[in-house]
Design a protein around this motif. Structure first.
Motif, PDB file in Angstrom:
ATOM      1  N   GLY A   1       0.714  -1.294  -0.006  1.00  0.00           N
ATOM      2  CA  GLY A   1      -0.124  -0.152   0.092  1.00  0.00           C
ATOM      3  C   GLY A   1       0.873   0.996   0.026  1.00  0.00           C
ATOM      4  N   LEU A   2       1.228   1.615  -0.957  1.00  0.00           N
ATOM      5  CA  LEU A   2       1.742   3.198  -1.304  1.00  0.00           C
ATOM      6  C   LEU A   2       1.004   3.961  -1.246  1.00  0.00           C
ATOM      7  CD1 LEU A   2       4.911   4.235  -2.113  1.00  0.00           C
ATOM      8  CD2 LEU A   2       4.347   4.004  -4.366  1.00  0.00           C
ATOM      9  N   GLN A   3       0.004   4.151  -2.280  1.00  0.00           N
ATOM     10  CA  GLN A   3      -0.694   5.390  -2.236  1.00  0.00           C
ATOM     11  C   GLN A   3       0.224   6.384  -3.421  1.00  0.00           C
ATOM     12  OE1 GLN A   3      -3.088   3.331  -1.723  1.00  0.00           O
ATOM     13  NE2 GLN A   3      -2.832   2.414   0.028  1.00  0.00           N
TER      14      GLN A   3
ATOM     15  N   GLU B   1      11.188   3.506   2.271  1.00  0.00           N
ATOM     16  CA  GLU B   1      11.329   1.740   2.260  1.00  0.00           C
ATOM     17  C   GLU B   1      10.147   1.084   1.343  1.00  0.00           C
ATOM     18  OE1 GLU B   1      10.370   1.568   6.676  1.00  0.00           O
ATOM     19  OE2 GLU B   1       9.834   3.457   6.525  1.00  0.00           O
ATOM     20  N   TYR B   2       9.321   1.632   0.404  1.00  0.00           N
ATOM     21  CA  TYR B   2       8.994   0.980  -1.325  1.00  0.00           C
ATOM     22  C   TYR B   2       9.476   0.762  -1.726  1.00  0.00           C
ATOM     23  CZ  TYR B   2       6.464   1.089  -4.954  1.00  0.00           C
ATOM     24  OH  TYR B   2       5.774   0.180  -6.490  1.00  0.00           O
ATOM     25  N   ILE B   3      10.465   1.815  -1.979  1.00  0.00           N
ATOM     26  CA  ILE B   3      11.824   1.188  -2.754  1.00  0.00           C
ATOM     27  C   ILE B   3      12.661   0.819  -2.197  1.00  0.00           C
ATOM     28  CG2 ILE B   3      14.036   1.902  -4.017  1.00  0.00           C
ATOM     29  CD1 ILE B   3      12.402   5.169  -3.932  1.00  0.00           C
ATOM     30  N   LYS B   4      12.709   0.147  -1.470  1.00  0.00           N
ATOM     31  CA  LYS B   4      13.850  -0.968  -0.936  1.00  0.00           C
ATOM     32  C   LYS B   4      12.714  -2.782  -0.981  1.00  0.00           C
ATOM     33  CE  LYS B   4      16.690   1.418   1.797  1.00  0.00           C
ATOM     34  NZ  LYS B   4      17.405   2.586   3.117  1.00  0.00           N
ATOM     35  N   ALA B   5      12.193  -1.604  -0.509  1.00  0.00           N
ATOM     36  CA  ALA B   5      10.731  -3.695  -0.304  1.00  0.00           C
ATOM     37  C   ALA B   5      10.726  -4.333  -1.850  1.00  0.00           C
ATOM     38  CB  ALA B   5       9.934  -3.003   0.360  1.00  0.00           C
ATOM     39  N   VAL B   6      10.662  -3.365  -2.710  1.00  0.00           N
ATOM     40  CA  VAL B   6      10.617  -3.649  -4.075  1.00  0.00           C
ATOM     41  C   VAL B   6      11.442  -4.878  -4.318  1.00  0.00           C
ATOM     42  CG1 VAL B   6       9.835  -3.338  -6.468  1.00  0.00           C
ATOM     43  CG2 VAL B   6       8.455  -2.299  -4.827  1.00  0.00           C
TER      44      VAL B   6
ATOM     45  N   ILE C   1       2.728  -5.918  -6.735  1.00  0.00           N
ATOM     46  CA  ILE C   1       1.497  -5.004  -7.329  1.00  0.00           C
ATOM     47  C   ILE C   1       1.535  -4.056  -5.837  1.00  0.00           C
ATOM     48  CG2 ILE C   1      -0.688  -5.002  -6.832  1.00  0.00           C
ATOM     49  CD1 ILE C   1      -1.006  -8.353  -7.333  1.00  0.00           C
ATOM     50  N   THR C   2       1.260  -2.971  -6.658  1.00  0.00           N
ATOM     51  CA  THR C   2       1.779  -1.307  -5.833  1.00  0.00           C
ATOM     52  C   THR C   2       0.498  -0.838  -5.674  1.00  0.00           C
ATOM     53  OG1 THR C   2       3.783  -1.311  -6.587  1.00  0.00           O
ATOM     54  CG2 THR C   2       2.866   0.328  -5.374  1.00  0.00           C
ATOM     55  N   HIS C   3      -0.627  -0.414  -4.606  1.00  0.00           N
ATOM     56  CA  HIS C   3      -1.615   0.316  -4.475  1.00  0.00           C
ATOM     57  C   HIS C   3      -1.337   1.557  -4.565  1.00  0.00           C
ATOM     58  CE1 HIS C   3      -4.041  -3.218  -2.592  1.00  0.00           C
ATOM     59  NE2 HIS C   3      -3.176  -3.788  -2.914  1.00  0.00           N
ATOM     60  N   ILE C   4      -2.168   2.308  -5.798  1.00  0.00           N
ATOM     61  CA  ILE C   4      -2.186   3.513  -5.806  1.00  0.00           C
ATOM     62  C   ILE C   4      -3.557   4.534  -5.918  1.00  0.00           C
ATOM     63  CG2 ILE C   4      -1.127   5.643  -7.557  1.00  0.00           C
ATOM     64  CD1 ILE C   4       0.662   4.007  -8.866  1.00  0.00           C
ATOM     65  N   ILE C   5      -3.450   5.771  -4.740  1.00  0.00           N
ATOM     66  CA  ILE C   5      -4.900   6.163  -4.631  1.00  0.00           C
ATOM     67  C   ILE C   5      -4.051   7.376  -5.488  1.00  0.00           C
ATOM     68  CG2 ILE C   5      -6.630   7.252  -3.410  1.00  0.00           C
ATOM     69  CD1 ILE C   5      -5.687   5.588  -1.223  1.00  0.00           C
TER      70      ILE C   5
ATOM     71  N   ASP D   1       3.693  10.941 -10.694  1.00  0.00           N
ATOM     72  CA  ASP D   1       5.579  11.276 -10.046  1.00  0.00           C
ATOM     73  C   ASP D   1       4.986   9.890 -10.300  1.00  0.00           C
ATOM     74  OD1 ASP D   1       6.522  13.823 -11.521  1.00  0.00           O
ATOM     75  OD2 ASP D   1       6.697  14.588  -9.477  1.00  0.00           O
ATOM     76  N   THR D   2       4.335   9.240  -8.969  1.00  0.00           N
ATOM     77  CA  THR D   2       4.216   8.245  -8.103  1.00  0.00           C
ATOM     78  C   THR D   2       4.073   7.276  -9.031  1.00  0.00           C
ATOM     79  OG1 THR D   2       2.361   9.670  -6.566  1.00  0.00           O
ATOM     80  CG2 THR D   2       2.388   6.647  -6.662  1.00  0.00           C
TER      81      THR D   2
END
Ligand code: SF4
Length: 290
Positions: free
Chosen positions: A143-145, A163-168, A179-183, A196-197
């Motif tokens: 859940g990046l959003q 932290e998201y970048i490292k986790a991927v 799978i990334t969640h974006i709002i 940009d997201t």
């Protein structure tokens, strides 16, 4: 762009359905370890409104979930055990390992999908996930959003985009499909910030995407912002213009698992256009040529 249906057909040779499961977990920005109150849009159900609402054994929850769709799905279909609510790796590695093994042993389960946060993937949890990825396809939903850290603070996400970048990277190294969640439509975000997201996620190598428009649910901090007119909610056309632009920024092999979400009817305040599911599906099919 590839849709989830065609991706799953290629991967498994048939249609796949989700069997949603609730684990006995919470979330680090609800229980005080990172924050309290949760993300401003998140309901008490932890973004898992459609998951089975109980703490029954995993196998029982799966059996019941499959039972609910099996007549529609037919004999050829396969199932993904979907650990949906809250942060499903925010628990002991042993508990997670046990639940994954139980899910993987259920008849009909051919893959597992786990919703979590990038800051809940310590070494022991990763080792459990690596074992699972060797057993059957593993999807990890993050859940990046937003990639914008100021917006992240505003929505009380309680972790940095780094932290998201490292986790991927680490999830891909153990064989997980990310799978990334974006709002789209978060408070204060311009269209350029939303793009940009999307660009950042494409650069990190996220395999799939779940998009949703920001929706306001009762009894969430976002409800107050909405009532005070501090947040604007996207209209349907406006939202799908953004989705179309986002899809255009992604590599051709990116899988779109969701074009938009639909909040639970009983607690949805806005946008009301998401309530007309059939109309929204028809619109998506027409607009994206599905
Ligand atoms: S991280 Fe997920 S479960 Fe936790 S508050 Fe945010 S949206 Fe809800």
């Amino acid at each position: 762009m590839i849709t989830a249906n065609s991706f799953f057909r290629d991967m498994f040779g048939h249609k796949m359905y989700k069997a949603s499961i609730s684990l006995n977990v919470t979330c680090p920005n609800r229980d005080g370890s990172k924050g309290t109150g949760g993300c401003i849009f998140c309901s008490e159900g932890g973004s898992g409104e459609f998951a089975a609402r109980n703490c029954d054994p995993v196998a029982k929850q799966i059996e019941e979930a499959i039972g609910r769709v099996s007549s529609k799905a037919g004999k050829e279909a396969g199932y993904i055990a979907y650990f949906q609510s809250f942060t499903n790796t925010y628990c002991s590695p042993d508990y997670l390992a046990e639940c994954l093994l139980e899910a993987s042993s259920c008849e009909g389960i051919e893959a597992v999908s786990i919703a979590t946060r990038p800051d809940c993937l310590g070494p022991e949890i990763l080792s459990v996930l690596e074992q699972q990825a060797k057993r059957m396809p593993l999807f990890v939903e993050l859940g990046l959003q937003t990639a914008n850290d100021d917006t992240a603070k505003l929505i009380n996400r309680c972790y940095d985009t780094d932290e998201y970048i490292k986790a991927v990277a680490v999830l891909k190294s153990i064989g997980a499909n990310v799978i990334t969640h974006i709002i789209f439509g978060l408070p204060g975000e311009s269209r350029e910030m939303m793009m940009d997201t999307v660009r950042l996620c494409a650069e990190t190598g996220s395999d799939g995407y779940k998009f949703t428009c920001l929706y306001v649910l009762k009894n969430t901090p976002l409800e107050r912002l909405f009532l005070d007119k501090e947040v604007e909610i996207l209209e349907m056309e406006e939202y799908f213009d953004i989705v179309e632009e986002a899809v255009g920024l992604l590599p051709e092999n990116a899988v779109i698992h969701r074009f938009t979400g639909d909040g639970p009817k009983k607690s949805l305040i806005a946008p009301l256009w998401t309530m007309n599911k059939r109309q929204v599906i028809n619109y998506i099919n027409r607009r994206f040529g599905l």
